[in-house]
Write an enzyme that holds these catalytic residues in place. Sequence first.
Site, PDB file in Angstrom:
ATOM      1  N   LYS A  37      41.194  20.486  57.620  1.00 54.96           N
ATOM      2  CA  LYS A  37      40.016  21.355  57.773  1.00 54.96           C
ATOM      3  C   LYS A  37      38.744  20.521  57.683  1.00 54.96           C
ATOM      4  O   LYS A  37      38.651  19.620  56.838  1.00 54.96           O
ATOM      5  CB  LYS A  37      40.046  22.415  56.679  1.00 54.96           C
ATOM      6  CG  LYS A  37      38.939  23.469  56.769  1.00 54.96           C
ATOM      7  CD  LYS A  37      39.088  24.516  55.661  1.00 54.96           C
ATOM      8  CE  LYS A  37      38.032  25.586  55.725  1.00 54.96           C
ATOM      9  NZ  LYS A  37      38.186  26.582  54.641  1.00 54.96           N
ATOM     10  N   SER A  83      38.472  31.492  55.875  1.00 56.05           N
ATOM     11  CA  SER A  83      37.690  30.576  56.672  1.00 56.05           C
ATOM     12  C   SER A  83      38.504  29.444  57.290  1.00 56.05           C
ATOM     13  O   SER A  83      38.046  28.800  58.221  1.00 56.05           O
ATOM     14  CB  SER A  83      36.584  29.951  55.799  1.00 56.05           C
ATOM     15  OG  SER A  83      37.171  29.184  54.758  1.00 56.05           O
ATOM     16  N   SER A  87      40.799  32.065  51.706  1.00 53.94           N
ATOM     17  CA  SER A  87      40.707  31.370  52.999  1.00 53.94           C
ATOM     18  C   SER A  87      41.936  30.607  53.444  1.00 53.94           C
ATOM     19  O   SER A  87      41.956  30.082  54.554  1.00 53.94           O
ATOM     20  CB  SER A  87      39.531  30.403  52.977  1.00 53.94           C
ATOM     21  OG  SER A  87      38.351  31.102  53.220  1.00 53.94           O
TER      22      SER A  87
HETATM   23  N1  GLN Z   1      36.275  35.177  52.947  1.00 56.72           N
HETATM   24  C1  GLN Z   1      35.811  34.760  51.661  1.00 56.72           C
HETATM   25  C2  GLN Z   1      34.364  34.380  51.742  1.00 56.72           C
HETATM   26  O1  GLN Z   1      33.801  34.577  52.765  1.00 56.72           O
HETATM   27  C3  GLN Z   1      36.630  33.631  51.180  1.00 56.72           C
HETATM   28  C4  GLN Z   1      36.223  32.349  51.782  1.00 56.72           C
HETATM   29  C5  GLN Z   1      37.041  31.202  51.263  1.00 56.72           C
HETATM   30  O2  GLN Z   1      38.049  31.390  50.602  1.00 56.72           O
HETATM   31  N2  GLN Z   1      36.554  30.015  51.519  1.00 56.72           N
HETATM   32  O3  GLN Z   1      33.790  33.880  50.833  1.00 56.72           O
END
Ligand code: GLN
Length: 477
Positions: free
Chosen positions: A79, A154, A178
């Site tokens: 990532k 994400s 995420s």
């Molecule tokens: N969707 C969650 C957020 O927007 C989690 C994001 C993540 O785990 N990086 O913060």
Amino acid sequence: MNVATLTIPEIRKALLAKACSAEELCREALAFAETENPSTHAYLHLSPERALDGARRVDARIAAGEDPGALAGVPVAVKDVIVTKGLRTTCASRMLENFVPPYDATAVERLEAAGGLIIGKTNCDEFAMGSSNENSAFGPVRNPVALDRVPGGSSGGSAAVVAQGTAVVSLGSDTGGSIRQPASFCGVVGITPTYGRVSRYGLVAFASSLDHIGPFARTVEDAATLLRVTAGRDERDATSALAPVDDYPAAMAADVRGMKVGLPKEYFAGLASETGDLIAKAVDQLKELGCDIVDISLPHTDYAIATYYIICTAEASSNLARYDGARYTFRSPNSGTLEGMYRNTRGEGFGAECKRRIMLGTYVLSAGYYDAYYRKAQKVRNLITQDFLRAYEQVDAIVAPVSPFPAFKLGEKMSDPLEMYLSDIYTITGSLAGIPCMSVPAGRTSDGLPVGMQILTKHFDEAGMLRLARAYERATS
Ligand code: GLN
């Protein structure tokens, strides 16, 4: 060899039997990624030179009769919030569009030392903020299972490359879901280890007390292998844990008869029917495997989203303060004064979601509101953790859905941030508590969309979690 479906043990076998060289396999994987990637945009950039250099090192080790490592010749995607020395790391943000890090993340260093080949950096939501991968400054990722749908976020790119077969395994990051949510949306395995299990050194910080690095794979075993290679104490991350890393393959061989599995009632009300049906079927399967199913309650679940969005925005506002145009790459050319440079750099460099979180976070940390929001959120976080610790006095593992719904259409939730935040309603609690949790594929809806089952265990009991996941996978594939 079909690179799209290979597993780590298959690669190892082929290399040791000299059926192919790591370099040949790597070239094939790179060519496949190049032709397939335009349909999903899961990779932001490929790194052929770095991967081929690694492959040649693996071939040399094999030729010298040395053990080439647990990930020898395995194409791995990373990532783009995890730094790679000499290889652009953008966080899917204009702010870091041309940032070339001077060092490697510990997880990257370890996976390459084990013979893994980094073949590219994956797309994601900007600074890992989002649930659909639509917040990338460089355009969204499409779900390889259904191209009109999101891959989740994400870490959408890291889930998509594994589902699409353009990498064998990948690393993502999880702050509130995420890894698990995109794994569920793309039909692959995704693990969020215990907080501190994998060093965060070299993971660009979003919310430091919640950030985790973890693996994606097509099988539980492959995910466990990548976890084992990357896990363990790292002097360079003070929050990395001293707890020894278990022998996951051995743990996975054991059966699950008599294991006590808790179903938290708060996670099953209001679940979309097809997702609910698939999780119910998965629970029946666990019963057949000899697990004892126990109804439990995690009473503070309702407060998780509010708590998370106070803590993560507070930490993000502080972590993102460093992108000011004076250091790191982007600096707005449109300013004549120092203050103008700060303002314009941040105004032009960050996307809408980052700005929303910086503003929210600055507000909850401000002198007048600190006690009312931030301090209270920390207390509720503690109550949520206590819920889990109490449950684990009764059960060995907890099973729940990952997401209330399967992959949604691109654009469907972009106009309503609150609706988007609800995507993580079942994953955020585990992140706040810092316990290990994972998503394992649990079938598909009538539209063919994957649904993941979430498994959560006690702090540092990745072995128990993987044992249950592997037993379920064995029984259903
Ligand atoms: N969707 C969650 C957020 O927007 C989690 C994001 C993540 O785990 N990086 O913060």
